[in-house]
Design a protein around this motif. Sequence first.
Motif, mmCIF file in Angstrom:
data_model
loop_
_atom_site.group_PDB
_atom_site.id
_atom_site.type_symbol
_atom_site.label_atom_id
_atom_site.label_comp_id
_atom_site.label_asym_id
_atom_site.label_seq_id
_atom_site.Cartn_x
_atom_site.Cartn_y
_atom_site.Cartn_z
ATOM 1 N N UNK A 79 -2.963 -9.403 16.091
ATOM 2 C CA UNK A 79 -1.578 -9.305 15.633
ATOM 3 C C UNK A 79 -1.157 -7.846 15.522
ATOM 4 N N UNK A 80 -2.073 -6.998 15.072
ATOM 5 C CA UNK A 80 -1.777 -5.560 15.004
ATOM 6 C C UNK A 80 -1.615 -4.971 16.398
ATOM 7 N N UNK A 81 -2.489 -5.370 17.330
ATOM 8 C CA UNK A 81 -2.382 -4.863 18.702
ATOM 9 C C UNK A 81 -1.071 -5.309 19.337
ATOM 10 N N UNK A 82 -0.667 -6.563 19.076
ATOM 11 C CA UNK A 82 0.612 -7.047 19.595
ATOM 12 C C UNK A 82 1.779 -6.277 19.007
ATOM 13 N N UNK A 83 1.712 -5.947 17.721
ATOM 14 C CA UNK A 83 2.792 -5.180 17.100
ATOM 15 C C UNK A 83 2.916 -3.805 17.742
ATOM 16 N N UNK A 84 1.790 -3.182 18.054
ATOM 17 C CA UNK A 84 1.816 -1.882 18.714
ATOM 18 C C UNK A 84 2.315 -1.990 20.155
ATOM 19 N N UNK A 85 1.984 -3.114 20.810
ATOM 20 C CA UNK A 85 2.388 -3.308 22.204
ATOM 21 C C UNK A 85 3.855 -3.676 22.350
ATOM 22 N N UNK A 86 4.498 -4.065 21.246
ATOM 23 C CA UNK A 86 5.923 -4.418 21.216
ATOM 24 C C UNK A 86 6.210 -5.571 22.164
ATOM 25 N N UNK B 227 0.858 -1.187 0.000
ATOM 26 C CA UNK B 227 0.000 0.000 0.000
ATOM 27 C C UNK B 227 0.897 1.242 0.000
ATOM 28 N N UNK B 228 1.286 1.745 -1.159
ATOM 29 C CA UNK B 228 2.289 2.822 -1.214
ATOM 30 C C UNK B 228 1.864 4.129 -0.561
ATOM 31 N N UNK B 229 0.548 4.360 -0.406
ATOM 32 C CA UNK B 229 0.095 5.646 0.125
ATOM 33 C C UNK B 229 -0.232 5.624 1.616
ATOM 34 N N UNK B 230 -0.048 4.503 2.268
ATOM 35 C CA UNK B 230 -0.376 4.426 3.695
ATOM 36 C C UNK B 230 0.748 4.989 4.556
ATOM 37 N N UNK B 231 0.370 5.796 5.553
ATOM 38 C CA UNK B 231 1.332 6.395 6.483
ATOM 39 C C UNK B 231 1.395 5.545 7.754
ATOM 40 N N UNK B 232 1.997 4.381 7.644
ATOM 41 C CA UNK B 232 1.989 3.416 8.729
ATOM 42 C C UNK B 232 2.768 3.883 9.964
ATOM 43 N N UNK B 233 3.733 4.785 9.760
ATOM 44 C CA UNK B 233 4.551 5.226 10.879
ATOM 45 C C UNK B 233 3.752 6.030 11.905
ATOM 46 N N UNK B 234 2.547 6.473 11.547
ATOM 47 C CA UNK B 234 1.738 7.286 12.449
ATOM 48 C C UNK B 234 0.766 6.458 13.283
ATOM 49 N N UNK B 235 0.706 5.163 13.049
ATOM 50 C CA UNK B 235 -0.294 4.350 13.728
ATOM 51 C C UNK B 235 0.048 4.152 15.201
ATOM 52 N N UNK B 236 -0.901 4.459 16.077
ATOM 53 C CA UNK B 236 -0.756 4.156 17.503
ATOM 54 C C UNK B 236 -1.964 3.384 18.032
ATOM 55 N N UNK B 237 -2.923 3.119 17.154
ATOM 56 C CA UNK B 237 -4.073 2.273 17.460
ATOM 57 C C UNK B 237 -4.201 1.238 16.345
ATOM 58 N N UNK B 238 -4.924 0.164 16.621
ATOM 59 C CA UNK B 238 -5.230 -0.806 15.564
ATOM 60 C C UNK B 238 -6.073 -0.096 14.499
ATOM 61 N N UNK B 239 -5.732 -0.304 13.237
ATOM 62 C CA UNK B 239 -6.401 0.379 12.132
ATOM 63 C C UNK B 239 -7.376 -0.553 11.402
ATOM 64 N N UNK B 240 -8.238 0.044 10.588
ATOM 65 C CA UNK B 240 -9.048 -0.757 9.668
ATOM 66 C C UNK B 240 -9.048 -0.074 8.304
ATOM 67 N N UNK B 241 -9.118 -0.902 7.251
ATOM 68 C CA UNK B 241 -9.140 -0.422 5.876
ATOM 69 C C UNK B 241 -10.507 -0.757 5.288
ATOM 70 N N UNK B 242 -11.140 0.209 4.655
ATOM 71 C CA UNK B 242 -12.423 -0.050 3.990
ATOM 72 C C UNK B 242 -12.128 -0.416 2.538
#
Length: 228
Positions: free
Chosen positions: A133-140, A39-54
């Motif tokens: 899995x996303x929540x675990x990635x954020x929790x490190x 996903x070339x346009x996603x700003x993943x570095x800003x995520x601090x919560x689990x995200x969803x994509x429509x």
Amino acid sequence: MTIKNKVISLLENAFGKTGKVLEVRAWNPATFFEVDVHFPDMKMEKWDKVQHIKVRVAEGIYRDYTPACWDVETSTCTLFIDAQHEGPGSKWASSLKKGDTIVYVGVGPTFHQPTTNSAMISLGDMSSIGHYLALQQLAKEQPLVGAITIAEEHHRREFNEYLDWNIGAIAQQDFGGYSALANWIETNDLTTATVYITGHIPTCVQLRKRIKQLNTQPKSIKVQGFWQ
């Protein structure tokens, strides 16, 4: 097409973006999929919560999926898609192949983010795998513990083989997995933990109610329903 989907379709024309499928892996039986996407346009570095994509799964029809296992440098992630229930989303996921284009109209946060002041207990069904899995990635390094209900025995084996974490796969005994999850919470100490519940909406409601009836009250309960 419903009014809601007409509005989303208009948004797609104005703001729609695309990703490219890099790889598709089906579990056995092929009712659960791991889809690697760029996903070339996603700003993943800003995520601090689990995200969803429509995501558009058919003309005028959209479904929400969770980006997990993302890599900021390459703008890639994996969608873990439960396709057990018949519908346009399951049909779409089953047809995906390497090189396909995925159209989506936005990325937004859910209510779930890690906490640092309590243990984190995660409960849900197979549709919850990517979310946790996303929540675990954020929790490190702070581990999630808990249970996910899975009906297929072979899927449970694959879950334990592929995913190296502290959430266990337990046999789903009914639609939505309530009985198995209720048994799990009654044999584990929830005191002082933050409990996350996701998946089948009626099961989420029932489970939250049951937890509130227990003597070992958690610090908080955070619910995110996915499907009916």
